[in-house]
Design a protein around this motif. Structure first.
Motif, PDB file in Angstrom:
ATOM      1  N   UNK A 234     -23.880  23.995 -15.982  1.00 34.89           N
ATOM      2  CA  UNK A 234     -22.638  23.249 -16.155  1.00 34.89           C
ATOM      3  C   UNK A 234     -22.077  22.967 -14.770  1.00 34.89           C
ATOM      4  N   UNK A 235     -21.777  21.712 -14.483  1.00 34.69           N
ATOM      5  CA  UNK A 235     -21.330  21.306 -13.148  1.00 34.69           C
ATOM      6  C   UNK A 235     -19.962  20.660 -13.253  1.00 34.69           C
ATOM      7  N   UNK A 236     -19.010  21.131 -12.406  1.00 33.30           N
ATOM      8  CA  UNK A 236     -17.649  20.593 -12.398  1.00 33.30           C
ATOM      9  C   UNK A 236     -17.192  20.391 -10.963  1.00 33.30           C
ATOM     10  N   UNK A 237     -16.391  19.369 -10.736  1.00 28.31           N
ATOM     11  CA  UNK A 237     -15.827  19.151  -9.413  1.00 28.31           C
ATOM     12  C   UNK A 237     -14.655  20.110  -9.202  1.00 28.31           C
ATOM     13  N   UNK A 238     -14.501  20.555  -7.965  1.00 26.20           N
ATOM     14  CA  UNK A 238     -13.377  21.427  -7.615  1.00 26.20           C
ATOM     15  C   UNK A 238     -12.518  20.714  -6.578  1.00 26.20           C
ATOM     16  N   UNK A 239     -11.360  21.286  -6.303  1.00 32.19           N
ATOM     17  CA  UNK A 239     -10.418  20.628  -5.396  1.00 32.19           C
ATOM     18  C   UNK A 239     -10.960  20.543  -3.974  1.00 32.19           C
TER      19      UNK A 239
END
Length: 280
Positions: A234-239
């Protein structure tokens, strides 16, 4: 819903532990016949493992945990919902080492001692071999040495007990393990299916760990090649600019080398979390 559990023996404690892991805690004082749990809609009936198929078949319990061998031996119509991956053993035919009995055909017209009358009868009948079945309850392995049988049909886990009693396996009848069974009339009941899902999720999670890490965007493919996970990460963008949060489930047996390879691939802030349940 009533769940029948073995009251003693090799299946008893693992059955209780599996229920505990699934969130069902038995509130038992001195292992009473019927015990309540932390859920108002679930109680536990403690019984002999060999009696549980009959109890489930007749509706005294809606579901139960027992050995697959006990289900076959009882000969009743119940639904096997799930194999539970403990209590594994084999039912074998064993004869004295060095005797003239080297194969099952050599038992024609001879006596076989066992606790499993139906399984033994079905096995030999299926081969067209006529044997005399001597029913015993416990210590089956001594039957040949005291002269009441020429061979035995019994459970074997490691084979140590057979060897200590001068016996060797001449045939394997079946493999067995603990199973979750249900009365066929209630297989589709919500609570029965919820129990199956809960137990299955615990079994799926055994040996699995959950990895969370931060990965530079340009190193994502390298990280995915090291730890592809069960069905991809699972891949998500972070700040943080140019960084991704990557989550993946892997088997803990691979953890030693995978963590180091992830570091080499550019992953940082790696967090390892035990997995309690895993539902596919």
């Amino acid at each position: 819903m009533i769940i029948a559990l073995p009251n003693k023996g090799r299946l008893a404690e693992p059955s209780l532990e599996l229920l505990r892991s699934a969130g069902i805690k038995v509130e038992s004082e001195g292992r009473r016949l019927i015990a309540s749990t932390n859920r108002e809609d679930i109680a536990v009936l403690f019984a002999r493992a060999r009696d549980i198929p009959e109890y489930v078949y007749k509706g005294a319990a809606q579901v139960g945990i027992t050995g697959l061998d006990m289900v076959y031996e009882a000969g009743v119509s119940v639904e096997t919902l799930l194999k539970l991956d403990f209590g594994k053993a084999k039912i074998v035919v064993a004869a004295p080492s060095g005797s003239e009995i080297r194969k099952v055909e050599d038992l024609e017209g001879r006596a076989v001692a066992t606790e499993f009358r139906k399984i033994t009868q079905d096995f030999f009948s299926g081969l067209g071999i006529d044997v005399e079945i001597v029913e015993v309850s416990g210590a089956c392995e001594i039957a040949p040495s005291i002269g009441i049988a020429d061979a035995i049909v019994d459970l074997m886990s490691t084979g140590t007990t057979l060897r200590l009693n001068g016996l060797e396996v001449i045939a394997e009848i079946m493999e067995t393990q603990a199973v979750l069974i249900a009365n066929r009339k209630v297989v589709d009941d919500f609570n029965v299916q919820a129990l199956k899902t809960a137990l299955e999720s615990v079994l799926n999670a055994r040996g699995m760990v959950y990895l969370m890490m931060n990965v530079p965007e340009d190193r994502l493919e390298d990280v995915k090649s090291v730890a592809p996970g069960l069905k991809g990460p699972t891949v998500m963008k972070v700040e943080s600019n140019g960084m991704l949060a990557v989550h993946v489930v892997i088997h803990e047996s691979h953890l030693f080398e995978v963590v180091e390879r992830l570091k080499m691939a550019g992953a940082r802030d790696i967090l390892v979390i035990p997995v309690q349940r895993l539902i596919f």
